[in-house]
Design an enzyme around this catalytic site. Structure first.
Site, PDB file in Angstrom:
ATOM      1  N   LYS A 142      -7.896   1.346  -3.109  1.00 33.00           N
ATOM      2  CA  LYS A 142      -7.554   0.946  -1.734  1.00 33.00           C
ATOM      3  C   LYS A 142      -7.769   2.113  -0.750  1.00 33.00           C
ATOM      4  CE  LYS A 142      -5.133  -1.004   1.705  1.00 33.00           C
ATOM      5  NZ  LYS A 142      -5.265  -2.255   2.352  1.00 33.00           N
TER       6      LYS A 142
ATOM      7  N   THR B 199       0.869  -1.176   0.000  1.00 37.95           N
ATOM      8  CA  THR B 199       0.000   0.000   0.000  1.00 37.95           C
ATOM      9  C   THR B 199       0.905   1.224   0.000  1.00 37.95           C
ATOM     10  OG1 THR B 199      -1.662  -1.164   1.295  1.00 37.95           O
ATOM     11  CG2 THR B 199      -1.825   1.229   1.232  1.00 37.95           C
TER      12      THR B 199
ATOM     13  N   LYS C 247      -2.009   5.089   8.530  1.00 36.76           N
ATOM     14  CA  LYS C 247      -1.201   5.165   7.296  1.00 36.76           C
ATOM     15  C   LYS C 247      -2.113   5.373   6.082  1.00 36.76           C
ATOM     16  CE  LYS C 247       1.435   2.371   4.068  1.00 36.76           C
ATOM     17  NZ  LYS C 247       2.094   1.107   3.725  1.00 36.76           N
TER      18      LYS C 247
HETATM   19  P1  NAD Z   1       6.022  -5.651   7.346  1.00 34.81           P
HETATM   20  O1  NAD Z   1       6.739  -4.482   7.896  1.00 34.81           O
HETATM   21  O2  NAD Z   1       5.731  -6.831   8.186  1.00 34.81           O
HETATM   22  O3  NAD Z   1       6.798  -6.186   6.024  1.00 34.81           O
HETATM   23  C1  NAD Z   1       7.515  -5.370   5.140  1.00 34.81           C
HETATM   24  C2  NAD Z   1       8.834  -6.075   4.855  1.00 34.81           C
HETATM   25  O4  NAD Z   1       9.570  -5.333   3.879  1.00 34.81           O
HETATM   26  C3  NAD Z   1       9.735  -6.185   6.091  1.00 34.81           C
HETATM   27  O5  NAD Z   1       9.984  -7.553   6.388  1.00 34.81           O
HETATM   28  C4  NAD Z   1      11.012  -5.454   5.690  1.00 34.81           C
HETATM   29  O6  NAD Z   1      12.207  -6.066   6.182  1.00 34.81           O
HETATM   30  C5  NAD Z   1      10.925  -5.536   4.174  1.00 34.81           C
HETATM   31  N1  NAD Z   1      11.770  -4.553   3.515  1.00 34.81           N
HETATM   32  C6  NAD Z   1      11.978  -3.257   3.857  1.00 34.81           C
HETATM   33  N2  NAD Z   1      12.839  -2.688   2.989  1.00 34.81           N
HETATM   34  C7  NAD Z   1      13.193  -3.663   2.099  1.00 34.81           C
HETATM   35  C8  NAD Z   1      14.058  -3.698   0.977  1.00 34.81           C
HETATM   36  N3  NAD Z   1      14.747  -2.615   0.592  1.00 34.81           N
HETATM   37  N4  NAD Z   1      14.182  -4.864   0.288  1.00 34.81           N
HETATM   38  C9  NAD Z   1      13.487  -5.964   0.664  1.00 34.81           C
HETATM   39  N5  NAD Z   1      12.643  -5.991   1.724  1.00 34.81           N
HETATM   40  C10 NAD Z   1      12.506  -4.849   2.427  1.00 34.81           C
HETATM   41  O7  NAD Z   1       4.655  -5.060   6.720  1.00 34.81           O
HETATM   42  P2  NAD Z   1       3.365  -5.878   6.266  1.00 34.81           P
HETATM   43  O8  NAD Z   1       2.377  -5.871   7.372  1.00 34.81           O
HETATM   44  O9  NAD Z   1       3.793  -7.158   5.640  1.00 34.81           O
HETATM   45  O10 NAD Z   1       2.791  -4.872   5.165  1.00 34.81           O
HETATM   46  C11 NAD Z   1       3.342  -4.813   3.863  1.00 34.81           C
HETATM   47  C12 NAD Z   1       2.482  -3.877   3.029  1.00 34.81           C
HETATM   48  O11 NAD Z   1       1.147  -4.372   2.987  1.00 34.81           O
HETATM   49  C13 NAD Z   1       2.393  -2.451   3.584  1.00 34.81           C
HETATM   50  O12 NAD Z   1       2.428  -1.554   2.501  1.00 34.81           O
HETATM   51  C14 NAD Z   1       1.051  -2.436   4.294  1.00 34.81           C
HETATM   52  O13 NAD Z   1       0.473  -1.145   4.338  1.00 34.81           O
HETATM   53  C15 NAD Z   1       0.242  -3.369   3.413  1.00 34.81           C
HETATM   54  N6  NAD Z   1      -0.894  -4.019   4.088  1.00 34.81           N
HETATM   55  C16 NAD Z   1      -0.720  -4.580   5.337  1.00 34.81           C
HETATM   56  C17 NAD Z   1      -1.813  -5.187   5.954  1.00 34.81           C
HETATM   57  C18 NAD Z   1      -1.662  -5.820   7.309  1.00 34.81           C
HETATM   58  O14 NAD Z   1      -2.693  -6.132   7.936  1.00 34.81           O
HETATM   59  N7  NAD Z   1      -0.462  -6.035   7.805  1.00 34.81           N
HETATM   60  C19 NAD Z   1      -3.055  -5.229   5.308  1.00 34.81           C
HETATM   61  C20 NAD Z   1      -3.183  -4.707   4.035  1.00 34.81           C
HETATM   62  C21 NAD Z   1      -2.082  -4.092   3.430  1.00 34.81           C
END
Ligand code: NAD
Length: 290
Positions: A162, A87, A237
């Site tokens: 979204k 997102t 966010k």
């Molecule tokens: P998270 O922080 O658990 O995962 C993100 C991952 O990206 C981390 O493991 C981090 O180490 C990795 N990362 C950061 N920089 C990086 C790089 N340069 N190269 C490779 N990996 C890298 O977050 P999440 O909960 O998995 O969310 C991911 C996305 O999904 C976000 O944009 C969030 O808004 C969206 N989202 C999350 C949810 C939820 O309920 N968690 C629901 C819908 C959408």
């Protein structure tokens, strides 16, 4: 398919695991998160992206997406699908898509709804912007990771869908919580309130599927002391992204703005951080008008 998966966090990890379990050849990269079973380990984003049919990113925000795109776009073969499921702000999504298209790639922005449970269970909803031809190539992957994928039009339209959806969600959750708090003060039983509203014109997903009152309606984070679920800071966010987009396009969104400010206060100044976004209910019940 040969799939590169970059960002194996709370969402990306189980999504990548589902693709591997379905028989795809998945190579992943994440600097911190543990690698799920069945995923080959790459040493960098570049390594994960080189020589794949599809590269999926699931990253925290637009700035990180831009940085990762700058690294991987030059090493991806022409006609590779670049599927970003993070997102992010609409501008980052459109800029990255333009950069990828110029390099001969097929970019898609495909943020998800459904949270960690949806990612693990393969029941996410994908909102997808980009060329229909790219959508058709990615469709079998959407079918593994989710239960529904809607093609919303040009690049950035997935992110647009979204933030509009989540702006409605933030506003209806606040409205539902403040109405429960008012009902409490009026001496109306919460079960009676639920029975009426869930079958009347005030009903919404926030009331009927994710009721913020403990012990009422289907099981929800309210029944688990408001452990997320969908964390208040993630809602914040998305509401911030909605306001950024509203400012850029001069859209009048007074309730979206009020919802952003309330969640900002809740997360930054009150005790909302780490709580589910439905914990707005105990917040309202503790307060008076001033
Ligand atoms: P998270 O922080 O658990 O995962 C993100 C991952 O990206 C981390 O493991 C981090 O180490 C990795 N990362 C950061 N920089 C990086 C790089 N340069 N190269 C490779 N990996 C890298 O977050 P999440 O909960 O998995 O969310 C991911 C996305 O999904 C976000 O944009 C969030 O808004 C969206 N989202 C999350 C949810 C939820 O309920 N968690 C629901 C819908 C959408």
């Amino acid at each position: 398919m040969k799939i590169g998966f970059i960002g194996l966090g709370n969402m990306g990890g189980p999504m990548a695991a589902n693709l591997a379990a379905a028989g795809h050849d998945v190579t992943g990269f994440d600097p911190i998160a543990p690698y799920p079973e069945g995923i080959e380990t790459a040493q960098s984003g570049k390594d994960a992206a080189r020589g794949r049919d599809v590269v999926i990113t699931m990253l925290p925000d637009g700035a990180i997406l831009r940085a990762v795109a700058a690294e991987i776009v030059p090493v991806m073969a022409r006609c590779t699908v670049f599927l970003d499921c993070s997102t992010v702000d609409v501008s980052s999504a459109r800029d990255v898509a333009e950069q990828a298209a110029k390099a001969g790639l097929l970019p898609l922005d495909a943020p998800v709804s459904g949270g960690v449970g949806g990612a693990s269970g393969g029941t996410l909803t994908f909102m997808v912007g980009g060329e229909k031809a790219a959508f058709d190539i990615a469709k079998p992957l959407f079918d593994i990771m989710g239960q529904k994928a809607v093609h919303c039009g040009a690049s950035g339209n997935g992110q647009a869908a979204k933030i509009c959806n989540n702006m409605i969600l933030g506003v209806t959750m606040i409205a539902t919580c403040e109405a429960f708090a008012l009902a409490d003060k009026l001496g109306l039983d919460r079960q009676a309130m639920y029975d009426v509203v869930s079958t009347s014109s005030g009903q919404s997903w926030s009331m009927t599927t994710y009721c913020p009152a403990p012990g009422i309606g289907p099981e929800s984070p309210a029944d688990r002391a408001y452990a997320p679920g969908f964390a208040a800071e993630l809602m914040l966010k998305d509401l911030r992204l909605a306001q950024e987009a509203a400012e850029e396009t001069d859209a009048d969104t007074p309730l979206g703005l009020a919802a952003r400010d309330l969640y900002a206060r809740f997360v930054d100044e009150e005790d909302g951080k780490g709580m589910d976004f439905s914990a707005m209910l105990p917040r309202f019940t503790r307060r008076s008008r001033t």
